[in-house]
Design a protein around this motif. Sequence first.
Motif, PDB file in Angstrom:
ATOM      1  N   ASN A 155       0.864  -1.186   0.000  1.00 26.69           N
ATOM      2  CA  ASN A 155       0.000   0.000   0.000  1.00 26.69           C
ATOM      3  C   ASN A 155       0.895   1.229   0.000  1.00 26.69           C
ATOM      4  OD1 ASN A 155      -1.839   2.026   0.342  1.00 26.69           O
ATOM      5  ND2 ASN A 155      -2.916   1.097   2.065  1.00 26.69           N
ATOM      6  N   PHE A 156       0.919   1.911  -1.140  1.00 28.72           N
ATOM      7  CA  PHE A 156       1.817   3.048  -1.298  1.00 28.72           C
ATOM      8  C   PHE A 156       1.180   4.386  -0.901  1.00 28.72           C
ATOM      9  CE2 PHE A 156       4.111   0.584  -4.874  1.00 28.72           C
ATOM     10  CZ  PHE A 156       4.910  -0.046  -3.934  1.00 28.72           C
ATOM     11  N   SER A 157       0.017   4.352  -0.299  1.00 35.07           N
ATOM     12  CA  SER A 157      -0.675   5.598   0.053  1.00 35.07           C
ATOM     13  C   SER A 157       0.170   6.497   0.956  1.00 35.07           C
ATOM     14  CB  SER A 157      -2.007   5.291   0.749  1.00 35.07           C
ATOM     15  OG  SER A 157      -2.887   4.628  -0.132  1.00 35.07           O
ATOM     16  N   LYS A 158       1.009   5.868   1.792  1.00 37.26           N
ATOM     17  CA  LYS A 158       1.842   6.647   2.712  1.00 37.26           C
ATOM     18  C   LYS A 158       2.900   7.476   1.981  1.00 37.26           C
ATOM     19  CE  LYS A 158       5.012   2.769   3.511  1.00 37.26           C
ATOM     20  NZ  LYS A 158       5.598   1.861   4.536  1.00 37.26           N
ATOM     21  N   TYR A 159       3.065   7.207   0.673  1.00 36.20           N
ATOM     22  CA  TYR A 159       4.010   7.994  -0.129  1.00 36.20           C
ATOM     23  C   TYR A 159       3.320   9.148  -0.851  1.00 36.20           C
ATOM     24  CZ  TYR A 159       7.185   4.093   0.663  1.00 36.20           C
ATOM     25  OH  TYR A 159       7.981   3.133   1.255  1.00 36.20           O
ATOM     26  N   GLY A 160       2.058   9.366  -0.519  1.00 37.28           N
ATOM     27  CA  GLY A 160       1.337  10.487  -1.113  1.00 37.28           C
ATOM     28  C   GLY A 160       1.709  11.807  -0.457  1.00 37.28           C
ATOM     29  N   ILE A 161       1.037  12.863  -0.866  1.00 33.48           N
ATOM     30  CA  ILE A 161       1.291  14.192  -0.290  1.00 33.48           C
ATOM     31  C   ILE A 161       0.617  14.280   1.079  1.00 33.48           C
ATOM     32  CG2 ILE A 161       0.908  16.670  -0.564  1.00 33.48           C
ATOM     33  CD1 ILE A 161       0.805  16.213  -3.590  1.00 33.48           C
ATOM     34  N   ARG A 179       7.585  14.286  -0.309  1.00 29.66           N
ATOM     35  CA  ARG A 179       7.957  13.301  -1.315  1.00 29.66           C
ATOM     36  C   ARG A 179       6.765  12.949  -2.204  1.00 29.66           C
ATOM     37  NH1 ARG A 179       8.795   8.178   2.839  1.00 29.66           N
ATOM     38  NH2 ARG A 179       6.622   8.021   3.551  1.00 29.66           N
ATOM     39  N   GLY A 180       5.578  13.139  -1.672  1.00 31.36           N
ATOM     40  CA  GLY A 180       4.379  12.857  -2.442  1.00 31.36           C
ATOM     41  C   GLY A 180       4.148  13.812  -3.597  1.00 31.36           C
ATOM     42  N   VAL A 181       4.843  14.955  -3.598  1.00 33.06           N
ATOM     43  CA  VAL A 181       4.704  15.910  -4.704  1.00 33.06           C
ATOM     44  C   VAL A 181       5.033  15.238  -6.034  1.00 33.06           C
ATOM     45  CG1 VAL A 181       5.667  18.013  -5.720  1.00 33.06           C
ATOM     46  CG2 VAL A 181       5.109  17.943  -3.278  1.00 33.06           C
ATOM     47  N   LEU A 182       6.061  14.398  -6.038  1.00 32.73           N
ATOM     48  CA  LEU A 182       6.472  13.683  -7.246  1.00 32.73           C
ATOM     49  C   LEU A 182       5.872  12.286  -7.351  1.00 32.73           C
ATOM     50  CD1 LEU A 182      10.262  14.653  -7.386  1.00 32.73           C
ATOM     51  CD2 LEU A 182       8.378  15.659  -8.689  1.00 32.73           C
ATOM     52  N   LEU A 183       5.581  11.671  -6.201  1.00 31.60           N
ATOM     53  CA  LEU A 183       5.144  10.273  -6.214  1.00 31.60           C
ATOM     54  C   LEU A 183       3.632  10.102  -6.277  1.00 31.60           C
ATOM     55  CD1 LEU A 183       7.579   8.803  -3.521  1.00 31.60           C
ATOM     56  CD2 LEU A 183       7.833   8.777  -6.011  1.00 31.60           C
ATOM     57  N   SER A 184       2.876  11.053  -5.738  1.00 32.21           N
ATOM     58  CA  SER A 184       1.422  10.878  -5.619  1.00 32.21           C
ATOM     59  C   SER A 184       0.695  10.657  -6.938  1.00 32.21           C
ATOM     60  CB  SER A 184       0.808  12.076  -4.887  1.00 32.21           C
ATOM     61  OG  SER A 184       1.018  13.273  -5.601  1.00 32.21           O
ATOM     62  N   PRO A 185       1.105  11.263  -8.073  1.00 29.28           N
ATOM     63  CA  PRO A 185       0.365  11.019  -9.328  1.00 29.28           C
ATOM     64  C   PRO A 185       0.371   9.554  -9.770  1.00 29.28           C
ATOM     65  CG  PRO A 185       1.730  12.980  -9.542  1.00 29.28           C
ATOM     66  CD  PRO A 185       2.129  12.309  -8.267  1.00 29.28           C
ATOM     67  N   PHE A 186       1.302   8.756  -9.241  1.00 30.47           N
ATOM     68  CA  PHE A 186       1.406   7.350  -9.647  1.00 30.47           C
ATOM     69  C   PHE A 186       0.698   6.406  -8.669  1.00 30.47           C
ATOM     70  CE2 PHE A 186       5.064   9.648 -11.274  1.00 30.47           C
ATOM     71  CZ  PHE A 186       5.055   9.303 -12.614  1.00 30.47           C
ATOM     72  N   ILE A 187       0.123   6.967  -7.623  1.00 33.51           N
ATOM     73  CA  ILE A 187      -0.477   6.138  -6.574  1.00 33.51           C
ATOM     74  C   ILE A 187      -1.999   6.320  -6.577  1.00 33.51           C
ATOM     75  CG2 ILE A 187      -0.502   5.626  -4.107  1.00 33.51           C
ATOM     76  CD1 ILE A 187       2.273   7.010  -3.961  1.00 33.51           C
ATOM     77  N   HIS A 188      -2.728   5.204  -6.546  1.00 31.59           N
ATOM     78  CA  HIS A 188      -4.195   5.249  -6.544  1.00 31.59           C
ATOM     79  C   HIS A 188      -4.745   4.279  -5.503  1.00 31.59           C
ATOM     80  CE1 HIS A 188      -3.174   7.089 -10.400  1.00 31.59           C
ATOM     81  NE2 HIS A 188      -4.349   7.685 -10.335  1.00 31.59           N
ATOM     82  N   GLY A 189      -5.903   4.659  -4.946  1.00 33.22           N
ATOM     83  CA  GLY A 189      -6.456   3.897  -3.847  1.00 33.22           C
ATOM     84  C   GLY A 189      -7.102   2.584  -4.244  1.00 33.22           C
ATOM     85  N   ARG A 202      -5.685  19.336   3.655  1.00 29.58           N
ATOM     86  CA  ARG A 202      -6.003  18.831   4.992  1.00 29.58           C
ATOM     87  C   ARG A 202      -4.935  17.834   5.431  1.00 29.58           C
ATOM     88  NH1 ARG A 202     -11.330  16.275   2.986  1.00 29.58           N
ATOM     89  NH2 ARG A 202     -10.005  16.281   1.128  1.00 29.58           N
ATOM     90  N   PRO A 203      -4.809  17.594   6.718  1.00 30.91           N
ATOM     91  CA  PRO A 203      -3.821  16.614   7.220  1.00 30.91           C
ATOM     92  C   PRO A 203      -4.250  15.192   6.892  1.00 30.91           C
ATOM     93  CG  PRO A 203      -5.151  17.476   9.034  1.00 30.91           C
ATOM     94  CD  PRO A 203      -5.502  18.282   7.830  1.00 30.91           C
ATOM     95  N   SER A 204      -4.014  14.793   5.648  1.00 37.41           N
ATOM     96  CA  SER A 204      -4.353  13.460   5.168  1.00 37.41           C
ATOM     97  C   SER A 204      -3.491  13.175   3.957  1.00 37.41           C
ATOM     98  CB  SER A 204      -5.840  13.398   4.800  1.00 37.41           C
ATOM     99  OG  SER A 204      -6.183  12.119   4.293  1.00 37.41           O
ATOM    100  N   TYR A 205      -3.412  11.915   3.563  1.00 32.41           N
ATOM    101  CA  TYR A 205      -2.610  11.566   2.386  1.00 32.41           C
ATOM    102  C   TYR A 205      -3.409  11.850   1.111  1.00 32.41           C
ATOM    103  CZ  TYR A 205       0.797   9.272   5.379  1.00 32.41           C
ATOM    104  OH  TYR A 205       1.758   9.021   6.327  1.00 32.41           O
ATOM    105  N   HIS A 206      -2.815  12.654   0.232  1.00 29.47           N
ATOM    106  CA  HIS A 206      -3.452  13.022  -1.033  1.00 29.47           C
ATOM    107  C   HIS A 206      -2.742  12.259  -2.151  1.00 29.47           C
ATOM    108  CE1 HIS A 206      -5.600  16.649   0.614  1.00 29.47           C
ATOM    109  NE2 HIS A 206      -4.686  16.442   1.558  1.00 29.47           N
ATOM    110  N   ILE A 207      -3.484  11.398  -2.835  1.00 27.14           N
ATOM    111  CA  ILE A 207      -2.889  10.545  -3.867  1.00 27.14           C
ATOM    112  C   ILE A 207      -3.705  10.632  -5.155  1.00 27.14           C
ATOM    113  CG2 ILE A 207      -1.864   8.933  -2.228  1.00 27.14           C
ATOM    114  CD1 ILE A 207      -4.243   7.066  -2.759  1.00 27.14           C
ATOM    115  N   GLY A 208      -3.094  10.166  -6.243  1.00 32.17           N
ATOM    116  CA  GLY A 208      -3.789  10.093  -7.526  1.00 32.17           C
ATOM    117  C   GLY A 208      -3.316  11.127  -8.527  1.00 32.17           C
TER     118      GLY A 208
END
Length: 241
Positions: free
Chosen positions: A37-43, A52-62, A109-115
């Motif tokens: 689960n790569f969600s922790k690498y999101g923004i 680190r999620g600035v570059l990685l989040s576009p590649f991660i989906h829930g 918000r204080p949460s992982y933003h992915i996608g």
Amino acid sequence: MSQDEHFKFSTGVVAYPIFFVLSIWMVFWFEVRFGYNFSKYGIYPQSLKGLRGVLLSPFIHGDIKHIYHNTIPLFVLSMALFYFYRHIAWKVILFGILISGILTWSIGRPSYHIGASGFIYVLVSFTFFKGVFAKHYRLIALSLLVVFLYGSMIWYTLPIEEGISWEGHLAGLVTGLLFALFFKKEIAKPKKYIWELENFNEADDPFLRQFDENGNFIESKHEEKEQEQSINYIYKENKKD
């Protein structure tokens, strides 16, 4: 850069969008196949680790629904980007992901933003506003098509649905608008009539040289000679008869 160079098909128009789509699907497949689960690498906003999620989040989906809804717009809009704006496409992609990600990190918000949806909003916004600013019929038509296909996405820049990163969508929308303004000079303009060009000289144009100042057609000496020969020939033939 000429208009023809702006609107020119190349292998990159299709190859790069396919590469983007395959990349996000490969990451999702890896998660499912090996139980990661790569969600922790999101923004994660306002956190140094979350940058680190600035570059990685576009590649991660829930989940499969999330990645499916991002696949088609990502493919279509990136194709349009490489076809109509090939000379600045990579700048829009790289800086679009970077700036929209930093904005999301700043206001989220204080949460992982992915996608990839934040980046998709960059493409939607940039394509629409740049077409409006260009005043070029092809780009305006593209803007109208974007509005028709993705106009409803504007509502998701507001906190109307729980579990959706409206901050990332808003950041992408703002980033695309800024890019459309920043790259305003990089617009393919309609071809001008030859007499509208600044360095145009009427004396150099072979067509206009055939007319005098009053717009009357000037017959060349060669044409006058041909007409004279024709008249003499007709006169001789009539005289024989």
